[in-house]
Design a protein around this motif. Structure first.
Motif, PDB file in Angstrom:
ATOM      1  N   ALA A   1       0.433  -4.141  38.982  1.00  0.00           N
ATOM      2  CA  ALA A   1       1.732  -4.606  38.489  1.00  0.00           C
ATOM      3  C   ALA A   1       2.833  -4.362  39.513  1.00  0.00           C
ATOM      4  O   ALA A   1       3.761  -5.165  39.654  1.00  0.00           O
ATOM      5  CB  ALA A   1       2.067  -3.910  37.166  1.00  0.00           C
ATOM      6  N   SER A   2       2.745  -3.246  40.232  1.00  0.00           N
ATOM      7  CA  SER A   2       3.789  -2.941  41.213  1.00  0.00           C
ATOM      8  C   SER A   2       3.817  -3.963  42.346  1.00  0.00           C
ATOM      9  O   SER A   2       4.867  -4.187  42.950  1.00  0.00           O
ATOM     10  CB  SER A   2       3.601  -1.528  41.762  1.00  0.00           C
ATOM     11  OG  SER A   2       2.339  -1.401  42.400  1.00  0.00           O
ATOM     12  N   ASP A   3       2.665  -4.609  42.648  1.00  0.00           N
ATOM     13  CA  ASP A   3       2.664  -5.674  43.652  1.00  0.00           C
ATOM     14  C   ASP A   3       3.548  -6.841  43.208  1.00  0.00           C
ATOM     15  O   ASP A   3       4.249  -7.463  44.014  1.00  0.00           O
ATOM     16  CB  ASP A   3       1.248  -6.194  43.889  1.00  0.00           C
ATOM     17  CG  ASP A   3       0.395  -5.244  44.728  1.00  0.00           C
ATOM     18  OD1 ASP A   3       0.895  -4.161  45.089  1.00  0.00           O
ATOM     19  OD2 ASP A   3      -0.764  -5.595  45.014  1.00  0.00           O
ATOM     20  N   ILE A   4       3.495  -7.145  41.911  1.00  0.00           N
ATOM     21  CA  ILE A   4       4.330  -8.221  41.371  1.00  0.00           C
ATOM     22  C   ILE A   4       5.805  -7.863  41.544  1.00  0.00           C
ATOM     23  O   ILE A   4       6.636  -8.709  41.912  1.00  0.00           O
ATOM     24  CB  ILE A   4       3.993  -8.473  39.892  1.00  0.00           C
ATOM     25  CG1 ILE A   4       2.542  -8.945  39.758  1.00  0.00           C
ATOM     26  CG2 ILE A   4       4.955  -9.488  39.268  1.00  0.00           C
ATOM     27  CD1 ILE A   4       2.054  -9.051  38.323  1.00  0.00           C
ATOM     28  N   ASP A   5       6.131  -6.600  41.293  1.00  0.00           N
ATOM     29  CA  ASP A   5       7.513  -6.160  41.462  1.00  0.00           C
ATOM     30  C   ASP A   5       7.958  -6.303  42.914  1.00  0.00           C
ATOM     31  O   ASP A   5       9.077  -6.759  43.187  1.00  0.00           O
ATOM     32  CB  ASP A   5       7.657  -4.701  41.005  1.00  0.00           C
ATOM     33  CG  ASP A   5       7.584  -4.553  39.496  1.00  0.00           C
ATOM     34  OD1 ASP A   5       7.978  -5.503  38.794  1.00  0.00           O
ATOM     35  OD2 ASP A   5       7.149  -3.479  39.026  1.00  0.00           O
ATOM     36  N   VAL A   6       7.106  -5.921  43.856  1.00  0.00           N
ATOM     37  CA  VAL A   6       7.442  -6.047  45.277  1.00  0.00           C
ATOM     38  C   VAL A   6       7.695  -7.510  45.633  1.00  0.00           C
ATOM     39  O   VAL A   6       8.656  -7.836  46.346  1.00  0.00           O
ATOM     40  CB  VAL A   6       6.307  -5.460  46.148  1.00  0.00           C
ATOM     41  CG1 VAL A   6       6.509  -5.817  47.620  1.00  0.00           C
ATOM     42  CG2 VAL A   6       6.235  -3.950  45.985  1.00  0.00           C
ATOM     43  N   ILE A   7       6.844  -8.396  45.128  1.00  0.00           N
ATOM     44  CA  ILE A   7       7.003  -9.825  45.398  1.00  0.00           C
ATOM     45  C   ILE A   7       8.348 -10.327  44.892  1.00  0.00           C
ATOM     46  O   ILE A   7       9.055 -11.080  45.584  1.00  0.00           O
ATOM     47  CB  ILE A   7       5.842 -10.620  44.762  1.00  0.00           C
ATOM     48  CG1 ILE A   7       4.558 -10.399  45.570  1.00  0.00           C
ATOM     49  CG2 ILE A   7       6.160 -12.118  44.681  1.00  0.00           C
ATOM     50  CD1 ILE A   7       3.304 -10.924  44.903  1.00  0.00           C
ATOM     51  N   TYR A   8       8.740  -9.889  43.710  1.00  0.00           N
ATOM     52  CA  TYR A   8       9.992 -10.398  43.151  1.00  0.00           C
ATOM     53  C   TYR A   8      11.236  -9.767  43.748  1.00  0.00           C
ATOM     54  O   TYR A   8      12.295 -10.408  43.832  1.00  0.00           O
ATOM     55  CB  TYR A   8       9.959 -10.319  41.609  1.00  0.00           C
ATOM     56  CG  TYR A   8       9.532 -11.671  41.119  1.00  0.00           C
ATOM     57  CD1 TYR A   8      10.460 -12.647  40.826  1.00  0.00           C
ATOM     58  CD2 TYR A   8       8.189 -12.019  41.132  1.00  0.00           C
ATOM     59  CE1 TYR A   8      10.060 -13.927  40.506  1.00  0.00           C
ATOM     60  CE2 TYR A   8       7.781 -13.291  40.818  1.00  0.00           C
ATOM     61  CZ  TYR A   8       8.734 -14.244  40.504  1.00  0.00           C
ATOM     62  OH  TYR A   8       8.344 -15.518  40.226  1.00  0.00           O
ATOM     63  N   VAL A   9      11.129  -8.540  44.211  1.00  0.00           N
ATOM     64  CA  VAL A   9      12.276  -7.914  44.871  1.00  0.00           C
ATOM     65  C   VAL A   9      12.484  -8.515  46.261  1.00  0.00           C
ATOM     66  O   VAL A   9      13.598  -8.886  46.625  1.00  0.00           O
ATOM     67  CB  VAL A   9      12.082  -6.383  44.949  1.00  0.00           C
ATOM     68  CG1 VAL A   9      13.084  -5.764  45.917  1.00  0.00           C
ATOM     69  CG2 VAL A   9      12.238  -5.767  43.568  1.00  0.00           C
ATOM     70  N   TYR A  10      11.404  -8.643  47.041  1.00  0.00           N
ATOM     71  CA  TYR A  10      11.546  -9.086  48.424  1.00  0.00           C
ATOM     72  C   TYR A  10      11.506 -10.601  48.604  1.00  0.00           C
ATOM     73  O   TYR A  10      11.955 -11.111  49.636  1.00  0.00           O
ATOM     74  CB  TYR A  10      10.474  -8.437  49.296  1.00  0.00           C
ATOM     75  CG  TYR A  10      10.742  -6.975  49.565  1.00  0.00           C
ATOM     76  CD1 TYR A  10      11.820  -6.586  50.346  1.00  0.00           C
ATOM     77  CD2 TYR A  10       9.938  -5.991  49.016  1.00  0.00           C
ATOM     78  CE1 TYR A  10      12.091  -5.253  50.578  1.00  0.00           C
ATOM     79  CE2 TYR A  10      10.196  -4.640  49.248  1.00  0.00           C
ATOM     80  CZ  TYR A  10      11.273  -4.284  50.030  1.00  0.00           C
ATOM     81  OH  TYR A  10      11.542  -2.959  50.258  1.00  0.00           O
TER      82      TYR A  10
END
Length: 703
Positions: A628-637
């Motif tokens: 799930a944290s990969d999805i967060d990284v994708i949406y932040v960056y």
């Protein structure tokens, strides 16, 4: 002595070397080692002074962020260590190289003297994790360097060079040659004098017109903070350095640090800090697999995307050949690259010599065969499967054995692209985000047959290019665009129901995003979404897609590049509400018999963000995202989701997954199957778990 701090004597100087690789963060064991080293040297009459230095590539890169959530008594004793250094009866010289950041700089300021190599960077970046310096940084730094400079460093978190630090008085001497040798000589001179500095940093009195200074500073920080609380708490702590005695200011700093640390914003920023590092791990790949060396690269296409990708290689010092079939397009693309570099030079971020160095690494060609010797080739041609397959067939025939072939496709099936070659194990997706020379995100798309070395090489290449690489699986749109498709569709649906594009975009501004969905679409080019919708309609057996967004494009309005899209851009890039687009929207509603209704900002925000969350949960369950944290990284960056919110998946956990699911179920009843809850989300709520627990359904990360 702790193994994290090594002790050895160089004549009359005791050298304490911090040994906590790779960057010597202030972990448990480091404070104990420093204190023990001081006691040992103080008890030795032959020792006249100390040098505190970092082993390896850095001094102390900062506090150990992993300990932030521990009870106070279990956290490394940084304040006690600094107090011990400051009160030591024999001179202590901090010898700094690499980075002295956050707690590292605070430890250095506790020493009596500071020397450094010229390559050193010093700073107080705590604000970037939503906290403030918590071990005296806000109290000592304003006493060491000019107040305005100290406030700027603390509030922005941006580091300064060793030369600048020396100019300000933060560094006593810049060491040429061997740092340890120079630091020992400096310490020996200090020890022979038998005197500590006459005035300790903590005893410096700040005599300035504080009221006037902080009134102006508060107004500026409040404007630049954009809703973030940590910069304002930094300002308040620095104010304490001016208005309070040192020990009272230190106590106030501690109180403000805890206030910042316990905030949702700090939790979100720390989540992204760790998530970015976790994203580099590849599930199912053994850590023994080593990347290939990439000495040269090729790029197909000299357009906006191809040119931006080529600039990444040149910026990293890797020679790159750009192929273009049309001479005019090639010349235009190379001219654009030069203009981009020259504009950067005008802003002072490159020298003219560096512009020429980077341009010299970029070679344009009209001959496909000139790609033959490249180690890594990325295509950035038209987003059409037939075109992609043809290109990869030609690359397979021309490129040398072992060369990695990557597609910059944003939506297409990379497995099918790989099948156009005889080397599918060396084919994958490298989805850059526009503008490619600026955006940090890089989706690394993992098709079925790609081998581990190709994948590891691509993850390493992302780091080399200065990107945040995230490995994702193959599906339509991968992670980012698959989710943004639902987000954009929901935004359009709300406009169909009665909201205005301006209302929808403003709801996202209120959440902290720099752009809303319609502003983002205009910037990217409305024709991109139009092409995707038409392809998806045909694949679904419909003649065409016919939304108000399609009609806006068919009216010749493709966004910023044509001066009009959902908004008009008569004044450059500033979006202005446009009556032509408004009329198209109204006509579309009327044809469909829709009676417009009012939508609240709360409803708009939930419907946009929860579409991301629900689709993200489906992606996670399918294994398209590793965590799930990969999805967060994708949406932040990649999409501007505020890091202080931690990304959409973390944001949902902050709200409470049970609350998110309840709203999704309500939207499902009101709006149909586009809101069908993700099975994973339902299961996690039922079992009282979080998205982090969803990792158990996926292979272990072993690299």
């Amino acid at each position: 002595m702790s193994e994290m701090v090594l002790y050895e004597k160089h004549g009359p100087v005791a050298v304490l070397t911090i040994n906590n690789p790779p960057v010597n963060v202030f972990s448990p064991g480091v404070p104990e080692g420093i204190k023990a080293g001081l006691e040992r040297g103080n008890a030795d009459p032959e020792v006249k002074a100390f040098v505190l230095i970092g082993g390896g590539r850095s001094f102390i890169a900062g506090a150990d962020v992993k300990t932030f959530n521990l009870p106070r008594e279990q956290q490394p004793d940084m304040r006690g260590t600094i107090a011990k250094l400051e009160a030591n009866p024999k001179p202590v010289v901090a010898a700094m190289h690499g980075n002295a950041l956050g707690g590292g700089l605070e430890v250095a300021m506790g020493c009596h003297y500071r020397v450094a190599s010229r390559a050193l960077k010093v700073g107080q970046p705590e604000v970037k994790l939503g906290v403030i310096p918590g071990a005296g940084g806000t109290q000592r730094l304003p006493r060491v360097i000019p107040l305005q400079e100290a406030l700027t460093m603390i509030v922005t978190g941006n580091p300064i060079s060793a030369e600048k630090a020396h100019e300000f008085g933060l560094i006593d001497e810049l060491i040429e040659g061997d740092l340890l040798e120079g630091a020992v000589q400096f310490a020996q001179r200090a020890g022979e004098s038998g005197e500590l500095p006459k005035i300790r940093d903590r005893d410096v009195k700040l005599d300035i017109p504080a009221h006037m200074f902080f009134n102006v500073a508060t107004e500026r920080v409040r404007k630049e903070a954009r809703g973030l609380i940590a910069p304002l708490l930094c300002l308040e702590a620095v104010k304490g350095a001016v208005e309070l005695p040192f020990d009272e200011g230190l106590q106030r700093e501690g109180e403000l640090f805890l206030q910042a640390q316990r905030s949702d914003q700090s939790r979100g920023l720390r989540h992204i800090f760790f998530a970015e590092r976790e994203a580099a791990k590849i599930n199912g790949v053994d850590r023994s697999v080593k990347p290939r060396e990439i000495r040269s690269a090729g790029v197909l296409g000299a357009g906006t995307m191809g040119g931006g990708i080529a600039m990444n290689f040149a910026n990293a010092g890797i020679p790159v050949t750009i192929y273009e079939a049309n001479a005019e397009n090639l010349e235009r693309g190379l001219a654009t690259i030069r203009r981009n570099y020259e504009n950067t030079a005008k802003k002072g971020r490159l020298t003219l010599e560096q512009v020429e160095e980077r341009m010299a690494l970029i070679r344009g060609t009209l001959s496909f065969e000139d790609l033959a010797d490249a180690d890594y080739v990325i295509e950035a041609v038209f987003e059409d499967m037939n075109v992609k397959r043809e290109v990869f067939g030609r690359l397979d025939a021309v490129c040398k054995p072992g060369a990695i072939l990557a597609s910059n496709t944003s939506t297409l099936d990379v497995n099918e692209i790989a099948r156009a070659t005889s080397r599918p194990e060396q084919v994958l997706g490298m989805h850059f985000f526009s503008p490619a020379n600026v955006m940090k995100l890089l989706e690394i798309v993992r098709p079925d047959k790609v081998d581990d070395q190709t994948l590891v090489t691509s993850v390493q290449l992302a780091k080399t290019l200065g990107k945040v690489g995230v490995v994702v699986g193959v599906c339509d749109g991968f992670v980012g665009n698959r989710m943004i498709n639902q987000y954009g569709r929901e935004a359009q649906q709300m406009v169909e129901e009665g909201a205005s594009p301006r209302q929808v975009d403003d709801a996202m501004h209120a959440l902290g995003l720099p752009m809303g969905p319609f502003e983002m679409s205009d910037m990217a080019g409305l024709d991109i979404g139009y092409a995707i919708r038409q392809r998806q309609a045909q694949e679904a057996g419909r003649e065409k897609s016919d939304t108000f967004m399609d009609r806006i494009v068919e009216a010749g309005r493709k966004g910023q590049k044509t001066g009009a899209g959902v908004y008009s851009y008569a004044n450059g890039r500033t979006p202005e509400v446009d009556p032509v687009a408004e009329q198209i929207i109204q006509d579309s509603r009327a044809e469909k018999g829709v009676e417009p209704r009012e939508l609240t900002q709360e409803e708009i925000t939930k419907r946009l963000v929860y579409q991301l969350v629900n689709e993200g949960a489906k992606i996670l369950e399918e294994g398209i995202a590793q965590r799930a944290s990969d999805i967060d990284v994708i949406y932040v960056y990649g999409y501007g989701f505020p890091a202080s919110r931690g990304g959409p998946m973390h944001y949902a956990e902050t709200v409470g997954l049970e609350n998110v699911l309840a709203d999704i179920k309500e939207f499902h009843e009101q709006h149909g199957d586009t809101w069908k809850p993700a099975p994973l989300l339902e299961r996690l709520v039922r079992e009282g778990k979080t998205f982090r627990d969803a990792l158990s359904a996926q292979p272990s990360a072993v690299s």
